[in-house]
Design an enzyme around this catalytic site. Structure first.
Site, PDB file in Angstrom:
ATOM      1  N   LYS A   6       0.854  -1.192   0.000  1.00 14.62           N
ATOM      2  CA  LYS A   6       0.000   0.000   0.000  1.00 14.62           C
ATOM      3  C   LYS A   6       0.879   1.228   0.000  1.00 14.62           C
ATOM      4  CE  LYS A   6      -3.869   2.275   0.365  1.00 14.62           C
ATOM      5  NZ  LYS A   6      -3.493   2.992  -0.887  1.00 14.62           N
TER       6      LYS A   6
ATOM      7  N   LYS B  43       5.312   1.669  -3.111  1.00 10.55           N
ATOM      8  CA  LYS B  43       5.256   3.007  -3.711  1.00 10.55           C
ATOM      9  C   LYS B  43       5.493   2.881  -5.201  1.00 10.55           C
ATOM     10  CE  LYS B  43       4.750   7.288  -2.303  1.00 10.55           C
ATOM     11  NZ  LYS B  43       4.079   7.801  -1.101  1.00 10.55           N
TER      12      LYS B  43
ATOM     13  N   GLY C 190      -2.688   8.312  -4.236  1.00  5.33           N
ATOM     14  CA  GLY C 190      -2.031   9.507  -4.749  1.00  5.33           C
ATOM     15  C   GLY C 190      -0.772   9.867  -3.975  1.00  5.33           C
ATOM     16  N   ASP C 191      -0.037  10.800  -4.522  1.00  5.34           N
ATOM     17  CA  ASP C 191       1.129  11.420  -3.877  1.00  5.34           C
ATOM     18  C   ASP C 191       1.378  12.684  -4.706  1.00  5.34           C
ATOM     19  OD1 ASP C 191       3.376  10.693  -1.743  1.00  5.34           O
ATOM     20  OD2 ASP C 191       4.440  11.547  -3.443  1.00  5.34           O
TER      21      ASP C 191
ATOM     22  N   THR D 209      -4.377  13.685   5.214  1.00  3.40           N
ATOM     23  CA  THR D 209      -2.957  13.829   5.562  1.00  3.40           C
ATOM     24  C   THR D 209      -2.735  15.141   6.300  1.00  3.40           C
ATOM     25  OG1 THR D 209      -2.457  12.613   3.547  1.00  3.40           O
ATOM     26  CG2 THR D 209      -0.608  13.644   4.678  1.00  3.40           C
TER      27      THR D 209
HETATM   28  P1  NDP Z   1       0.875  17.800  -4.336  1.00  4.58           P
HETATM   29  O1  NDP Z   1       1.303  17.403  -5.686  1.00  4.58           O
HETATM   30  O2  NDP Z   1      -0.554  18.033  -4.066  1.00  4.58           O
HETATM   31  O3  NDP Z   1       1.678  19.088  -3.853  1.00  4.58           O
HETATM   32  C1  NDP Z   1       3.063  19.079  -3.823  1.00  4.58           C
HETATM   33  C2  NDP Z   1       3.558  20.433  -3.357  1.00  4.58           C
HETATM   34  O4  NDP Z   1       4.944  20.351  -3.095  1.00  4.58           O
HETATM   35  C3  NDP Z   1       3.387  21.509  -4.396  1.00  4.58           C
HETATM   36  O5  NDP Z   1       3.210  22.752  -3.759  1.00  4.58           O
HETATM   37  C4  NDP Z   1       4.706  21.446  -5.151  1.00  4.58           C
HETATM   38  O6  NDP Z   1       5.073  22.638  -5.824  1.00  4.58           O
HETATM   39  C5  NDP Z   1       5.669  21.174  -4.021  1.00  4.58           C
HETATM   40  N1  NDP Z   1       6.823  20.438  -4.532  1.00  4.58           N
HETATM   41  C6  NDP Z   1       6.823  19.191  -5.071  1.00  4.58           C
HETATM   42  N2  NDP Z   1       8.051  18.840  -5.468  1.00  4.58           N
HETATM   43  C7  NDP Z   1       8.827  19.896  -5.196  1.00  4.58           C
HETATM   44  C8  NDP Z   1      10.206  20.122  -5.366  1.00  4.58           C
HETATM   45  N3  NDP Z   1      11.027  19.204  -5.911  1.00  4.58           N
HETATM   46  N4  NDP Z   1      10.694  21.321  -4.940  1.00  4.58           N
HETATM   47  C9  NDP Z   1       9.862  22.256  -4.383  1.00  4.58           C
HETATM   48  N5  NDP Z   1       8.551  22.086  -4.198  1.00  4.58           N
HETATM   49  C10 NDP Z   1       8.048  20.922  -4.594  1.00  4.58           C
HETATM   50  O7  NDP Z   1       1.446  16.651  -3.361  1.00  4.58           O
HETATM   51  P2  NDP Z   1       1.024  16.306  -1.866  1.00  4.58           P
HETATM   52  O8  NDP Z   1       0.599  17.522  -1.141  1.00  4.58           O
HETATM   53  O9  NDP Z   1       0.122  15.136  -1.915  1.00  4.58           O
HETATM   54  O10 NDP Z   1       2.412  15.783  -1.277  1.00  4.58           O
HETATM   55  C11 NDP Z   1       3.309  16.617  -0.553  1.00  4.58           C
HETATM   56  C12 NDP Z   1       4.216  15.767   0.312  1.00  4.58           C
HETATM   57  O11 NDP Z   1       3.435  15.017   1.253  1.00  4.58           O
HETATM   58  C13 NDP Z   1       5.050  14.728  -0.430  1.00  4.58           C
HETATM   59  O12 NDP Z   1       6.281  14.560   0.252  1.00  4.58           O
HETATM   60  C14 NDP Z   1       4.231  13.447  -0.264  1.00  4.58           C
HETATM   61  O13 NDP Z   1       5.030  12.290  -0.397  1.00  4.58           O
HETATM   62  C15 NDP Z   1       3.728  13.640   1.155  1.00  4.58           C
HETATM   63  N6  NDP Z   1       2.559  12.856   1.550  1.00  4.58           N
HETATM   64  C16 NDP Z   1       1.411  12.915   0.811  1.00  4.58           C
HETATM   65  C17 NDP Z   1       0.301  12.193   1.221  1.00  4.58           C
HETATM   66  C18 NDP Z   1      -0.996  12.277   0.511  1.00  4.58           C
HETATM   67  O14 NDP Z   1      -1.962  11.662   0.988  1.00  4.58           O
HETATM   68  N7  NDP Z   1      -1.122  13.014  -0.574  1.00  4.58           N
HETATM   69  C19 NDP Z   1       0.355  11.329   2.408  1.00  4.58           C
HETATM   70  C20 NDP Z   1       1.575  11.420   3.159  1.00  4.58           C
HETATM   71  C21 NDP Z   1       2.636  12.149   2.714  1.00  4.58           C
HETATM   72  P3  NDP Z   1       5.116  22.674  -7.416  1.00  4.58           P
HETATM   73  O15 NDP Z   1       3.685  22.782  -7.842  1.00  4.58           O
HETATM   74  O16 NDP Z   1       5.925  23.876  -7.767  1.00  4.58           O
HETATM   75  O17 NDP Z   1       5.765  21.394  -7.865  1.00  4.58           O
HETATM   76  O1  2IT Z   2       3.033   8.946   1.513  1.00  5.40           O
HETATM   77  C1  2IT Z   2       1.883   8.524   1.716  1.00  5.40           C
HETATM   78  O2  2IT Z   2       1.576   7.987   2.802  1.00  5.40           O
HETATM   79  C2  2IT Z   2       0.886   8.663   0.651  1.00  5.40           C
HETATM   80  N1  2IT Z   2       1.191   9.249  -0.374  1.00  5.40           N
HETATM   81  C3  2IT Z   2      -0.480   8.075   0.832  1.00  5.40           C
HETATM   82  C4  2IT Z   2      -0.483   6.611   0.544  1.00  5.40           C
HETATM   83  C5  2IT Z   2      -1.832   5.954   0.505  1.00  5.40           C
HETATM   84  O3  2IT Z   2      -1.840   4.777   0.154  1.00  5.40           O
HETATM   85  O4  2IT Z   2      -2.855   6.569   0.818  1.00  5.40           O
END
Ligand code: NDP
Ligand code: 2IT
Length: 453
Positions: free
Chosen positions: A97, A133, A172-173, A216
């Protein structure tokens, strides 16, 4: 250094060296393993059964990795070739997952670090979830709906053979939100001729869970509130720095607002905005709408809201605040940034992103007794509600928003308790050790019970 500490260090160094020898070009993966090893090695050295069964060696070698080509056509008829992967890391606790990331920086090192973290994070949720992942170097920024759809369909045409509701359940991520999940799900359904809960983060109308979008971000703030409450404090009345402006950042900002904090920054890859007046409900709704188009930039916030200033190319860590929540990406908060935060009197840091703080930054926080919530505990709310989405799909039921939110709060509180149980030492709480040891032991016991594999 005591004799025990010295032998722990020797073992950590030996293990890392071997990992680096096997895969020399995977720095993010090595960094993630390093952080976990520092916490769990004392436990491993105490447990002959864990050593004899080679649990550490097995946990750092994915069960399997698929790499495949994705060929798709843009709106002008031009053909593009992308790389994609799925890393199935460990399924001792449940089906693999973890999310899918679409970003040009995606490579095997990044996906292995994310998959490795996911094993422990998913263990901490207490739900039956293994770790995995996947993702692609596809850049969704500036692509039309149709292009994103064609790419998602092309990716799923290969991926569908390797996943399933009892095998591997993506989500998603970065770069993958509810729109992409819809296209991926639609293509799986067509190819498998089965409507099953094979992917989470689906739209509410077709098998999605209430609160998954927010989970999250909300979860990070619930965890932070638990951590502060344990120390006799609260989020209310504090100022907060948030980085990122995507899914996690948006709902961390919303929950911080609801609990009475003032959030004064947000960012993306182009820079950050500082809004000393605070990002209120109206501004956040506007920002969420802006970011529905991934190509729109954070600068526009400062153009729309005159209380804010845009700082191109910079990160928000130099701004004075009580709380810091990095919610963008890995290694976005370095040692120098940590020093600035400490000099400005930061009280607590909670990782919304995966591994946003470098090992050097973490050392600075530790030395200065800043409360630090590591991502695998603090951002577990997303995958936890994904787990609840799987339960609802299996039951052919959907729970109310209130039910899911209460369950999420309960899970985040339980993760906090677990961090205390394994991380408390002489009145201090080491949340990193708590999360790593707590997450590790559940997986290790399951692997021991299931025999060699
Ligand atoms: P989104 O795609 O919704 O948003 C990502 C954000 O981070 C954007 O503002 C983006 O800016 C910025 N970003 C991404 N890559 C870079 C980079 N290389 N340098 C600078 N800014 C960057 O993703 P999420 O909000 O879902 O994910 C954000 C973080 O949270 C990640 O680390 C992800 O692994 C983690 N996460 C997500 C979960 C989820 O349920 N979605 C769960 C747990 C953790 P820009 O538009 O300019 O790229
Ligand atoms: O980093 C993370 O935990 C996620 N992007 C969510 C993973 C999930 O299966 O909901």
């Amino acid at each position: 250094m005591s004799e025990t500490a010295a032998s722990v260090q020797t073992e950590v160094d030996r293990f890392l060296k071997e990992l680096q020898r096997k895969d020399p070009h995977q720095p993010e993966f090595h960094q993630a393993v390093h952080e976990v090893l520092e916490s769990i090695m004392p436990v491993v050295l105490d447990r002959k059964d864990i050593q004899d069964a080679c649990i550490l060696e097995r946990l750092t070698e994915p069960d399997r990795v698929f790499r495949f080509r994705v060929t798709w056509e843009d709106d002008h008829g031009k053909v593009h070739v992308q790389r994609a992967w799925r890393v199935q890391f460990n399924n001792a606790l449940g089906p693999y997952k973890g999310g899918l990331r679409f970003h040009p920086s995606v490579n095997l090192s990044i996906l292995k670090f994310l998959g490795f973290e996911q094993i422990f994070k998913n263990s901490l949720t207490g739900l039956p979830l293994g770790g995995g992942k996947g993702g692609s170097d596809f850049d969704p920024k500036g692509r039309s709906q149709r292009e994103v759809m064609r790419f998602c369909q092309a990716l799923m045409t290969e991926l569908h053979r390797h996943i399933g509701p009892d095998t591997d359940v993506p989500a998603g991520d970065i770069g993958v939100g509810s729109r992409e999940i819809g296209y991926l799900f639609g293509q799986y359904k067509r190819l498998a001729n089965a409507w099953v809960g094979v992917i989470t983060g689906k739209h509410l109308d077709f098998g999605g869970s209430a609160v998954r979008t927010e989970a999250t971000g909300f979860g990070v703030v619930y965890f932070l509130e638990n951590m502060l409450r344990h120390h006799g404090e609260s989020v209310a009345g504090r100022t907060a720095l948030v980085s990122g402006s995507g899914n996690v950042a948006q709902y961390a900002i919303q929950k911080l607002q609801q609990l009475g904090a003032r959030v004064i920054t947000a960012s993306d890859g182009s820079g950050f905005i500082h809004d000393p007046a605070g990002i209120d409900e109206e501004k956040l709704a506007w920002l969420i709408d802006l970011k529905k188009d991934r190509a729109r930039r954070i600068r526009e916030y400062a153009e729309r809201w005159p209380t804010a200033i845009f700082y191109p190319g910079l990160k928000p860590w130099g701004v004075q605040a009580d709380l810091a929540l990095p919610c963008a990406t890995q290694n976005e908060l370095e040692e120098e940034d940590a020093r600035k935060l400490v000099a400005n009197g930061v009280r607590a840091v909670a990782e919304g992103a995966n591994m946003p703080c470098t090992l050097g930054a973490i050392r600075v926080f530790r030395e200065n007794r800043v409360l630090f919530a590591p991502g695998k505990a603090a951002n577990a709310g997303g995958v936890a509600v994904s787990g609840l989405e799987m339960s609802q799909n299996s039951q052919r039921m959907s729970w109310t928003r209130e039910e899911v939110d209460l369950k999420l709060q309960g899970i985040m509180a339980a993760i906090h308790d677990k961090c205390l149980r394994f991380g408390e030492n002489g009145g201090q709480v080491d949340y990193i050790r708590g999360a790593n040891v707590g997450g590790f032991l559940r997986v290790a016991e399951a692997m021991l019970a299931q025999g060699l594999s």
